[in-house]
Design an enzyme around this catalytic site. Structure first.
Site, PDB file in Angstrom:
ATOM      1  N   LYS A   1       0.823  -1.215   0.000  1.00  0.00           N
ATOM      2  CA  LYS A   1       0.000   0.000   0.000  1.00  0.00           C
ATOM      3  C   LYS A   1       0.858   1.265   0.000  1.00  0.00           C
ATOM      4  CE  LYS A   1      -2.143  -1.058   3.896  1.00  0.00           C
ATOM      5  NZ  LYS A   1      -1.581  -2.384   4.256  1.00  0.00           N
TER       6      LYS A   1
ATOM      7  N   ARG B   1      -9.249   0.726   9.294  1.00  0.00           N
ATOM      8  CA  ARG B   1      -8.894  -0.656   9.622  1.00  0.00           C
ATOM      9  C   ARG B   1      -9.965  -1.328  10.472  1.00  0.00           C
ATOM     10  NH1 ARG B   1      -2.816   0.310   9.138  1.00  0.00           N
ATOM     11  NH2 ARG B   1      -1.839  -1.736   9.171  1.00  0.00           N
TER      12      ARG B   1
ATOM     13  N   ARG C   1      11.631  -6.893   4.418  1.00  0.00           N
ATOM     14  CA  ARG C   1      11.634  -5.453   4.703  1.00  0.00           C
ATOM     15  C   ARG C   1      12.258  -5.180   6.071  1.00  0.00           C
ATOM     16  NH1 ARG C   1       5.965  -2.265   4.632  1.00  0.00           N
ATOM     17  NH2 ARG C   1       5.833  -2.869   6.803  1.00  0.00           N
TER      18      ARG C   1
ATOM     19  N   ARG D   1      11.920  -1.178  11.497  1.00  0.00           N
ATOM     20  CA  ARG D   1      10.646  -1.227  12.217  1.00  0.00           C
ATOM     21  C   ARG D   1      10.607  -2.433  13.155  1.00  0.00           C
ATOM     22  NH1 ARG D   1       5.628  -0.096   8.192  1.00  0.00           N
ATOM     23  NH2 ARG D   1       4.613  -1.269   9.872  1.00  0.00           N
TER      24      ARG D   1
ATOM     25  N   ARG E   1       0.156  -9.292  13.193  1.00  0.00           N
ATOM     26  CA  ARG E   1      -0.414  -8.188  12.393  1.00  0.00           C
ATOM     27  C   ARG E   1      -1.352  -8.743  11.324  1.00  0.00           C
ATOM     28  NH1 ARG E   1       4.853  -5.533  10.447  1.00  0.00           N
ATOM     29  NH2 ARG E   1       3.514  -4.153   9.251  1.00  0.00           N
TER      30      ARG E   1
HETATM   31  P1  AMP Z   1       1.208   0.255   8.870  1.00  0.00           P
HETATM   32  O1  AMP Z   1       2.332   1.206   8.692  1.00  0.00           O
HETATM   33  O2  AMP Z   1      -0.024   0.643   8.116  1.00  0.00           O
HETATM   34  O3  AMP Z   1       1.618  -1.177   8.634  1.00  0.00           O
HETATM   35  O4  AMP Z   1       0.793   0.331  10.408  1.00  0.00           O
HETATM   36  C1  AMP Z   1       1.698  -0.019  11.431  1.00  0.00           C
HETATM   37  C2  AMP Z   1       0.964  -0.140  12.742  1.00  0.00           C
HETATM   38  O5  AMP Z   1       0.395   1.121  13.092  1.00  0.00           O
HETATM   39  C3  AMP Z   1      -0.214  -1.112  12.764  1.00  0.00           C
HETATM   40  O6  AMP Z   1       0.199  -2.466  12.983  1.00  0.00           O
HETATM   41  C4  AMP Z   1      -1.036  -0.554  13.913  1.00  0.00           C
HETATM   42  O7  AMP Z   1      -0.473  -0.900  15.148  1.00  0.00           O
HETATM   43  C5  AMP Z   1      -0.860   0.944  13.718  1.00  0.00           C
HETATM   44  N1  AMP Z   1      -1.907   1.497  12.828  1.00  0.00           N
HETATM   45  C6  AMP Z   1      -1.724   2.069  11.611  1.00  0.00           C
HETATM   46  N2  AMP Z   1      -2.896   2.467  11.092  1.00  0.00           N
HETATM   47  C7  AMP Z   1      -3.846   2.127  12.000  1.00  0.00           C
HETATM   48  C8  AMP Z   1      -5.261   2.246  12.044  1.00  0.00           C
HETATM   49  N3  AMP Z   1      -5.945   2.785  11.021  1.00  0.00           N
HETATM   50  N4  AMP Z   1      -5.899   1.790  13.137  1.00  0.00           N
HETATM   51  C9  AMP Z   1      -5.232   1.253  14.180  1.00  0.00           C
HETATM   52  N5  AMP Z   1      -3.911   1.077  14.194  1.00  0.00           N
HETATM   53  C10 AMP Z   1      -3.208   1.512  13.121  1.00  0.00           C
END
Ligand code: AMP
Length: 190
Positions: free
Chosen positions: A14, A89, A128, A134, A146
């Protein structure tokens, strides 16, 4: 305004694709994960709270996430449109986003979902993790958590948008360029 939810499980691509598409379609890219990481780096209160969930592979609670997203959208009142990456989400987030768009006399035009098999996701995230720095990419059990969280809370949103005839699925396996072409074909039809 054209507003798109770029959807998919963790590791679907994404963020990578949103960075390309925002240029192509002059959209503002909002990644909630990036905003949380920025807050962690700057040691804000929101960052400390978000980190306690993110490091375990769990979702940050809806209340703070929705508030943060609303504030991000308000930062660019003149935007041509948005590409949302990693938001919504949960069903509560999708409802909040619909309300926010409605208040702006706008709407979500489409959910465009990148489809990738689970084992491909895990392999991509482990790879990654070697360079991303991360915490949540570094450990296979957190990565799997996740993905599990995605199936528990997020995958259901496909139905939320399907019932509104806004769902578009795209094969997320291939080169970055190939996938951009597939996504652009959908964007061009909107
Ligand atoms: P991402 O960078 O989208 O993979 O998000 C990394 C982490 O951030 C996720 O595993 C969640 O812990 C948190 N996170 C990101 N976006 C959301 C969201 N819309 N709702 C809740 N947690 C989020």
């Amino acid at each position: 305004m054209t507003n798109i939810v770029l959807f998919g499980p963790p590791g679907a691509g994404k963020g990578t694709q949103a960075e390309v598409l925002k240029e192509e379609y002059q959209l503002v890219h909002i990644s909630t994960g990036d905003v949380f990481r920025y807050n962690i780096k700057n040691e804000t209160q929101l960052g400390t709270l978000a980190k306690s969930y993110m490091d375990k592979g769990h979702l940050v609670p809806d209340g703070v996430t929705i508030k943060m997203l609303n504030a991000e959208v308000e930062k660019t009142p003149d935007a041509n449109g948005f590409v949302f990456d990693g938001f919504p989400r949960t069903t509560a987030q999708a409802e909040a986003l619909a309300k926010l768009m409605d208040e702006k006399s706008s709407q979500i035009n489409a959910m465009v979902a990148l489809e990738v098999d689970d084992e491909v996701l895990v392999a991509r995230l482990l790879k990654r993790g070697k360079t991303s720095g991360r915490v949540d990419d570094a450990d296979e059990s957190i990565i799997r958590e996740r993905v599990a969280e995605y199936y528990r809370k997020t995958d259901v949103l496909k139905d939320f948008y399907k019932t509104q005839n806004k769902y578009y699925g795209v094969d997320g396996v291939g080169s970055i360029e190939e996938i951009t072409v597939r996504l652009s074909e959908v964007f061009d039809r909107l």
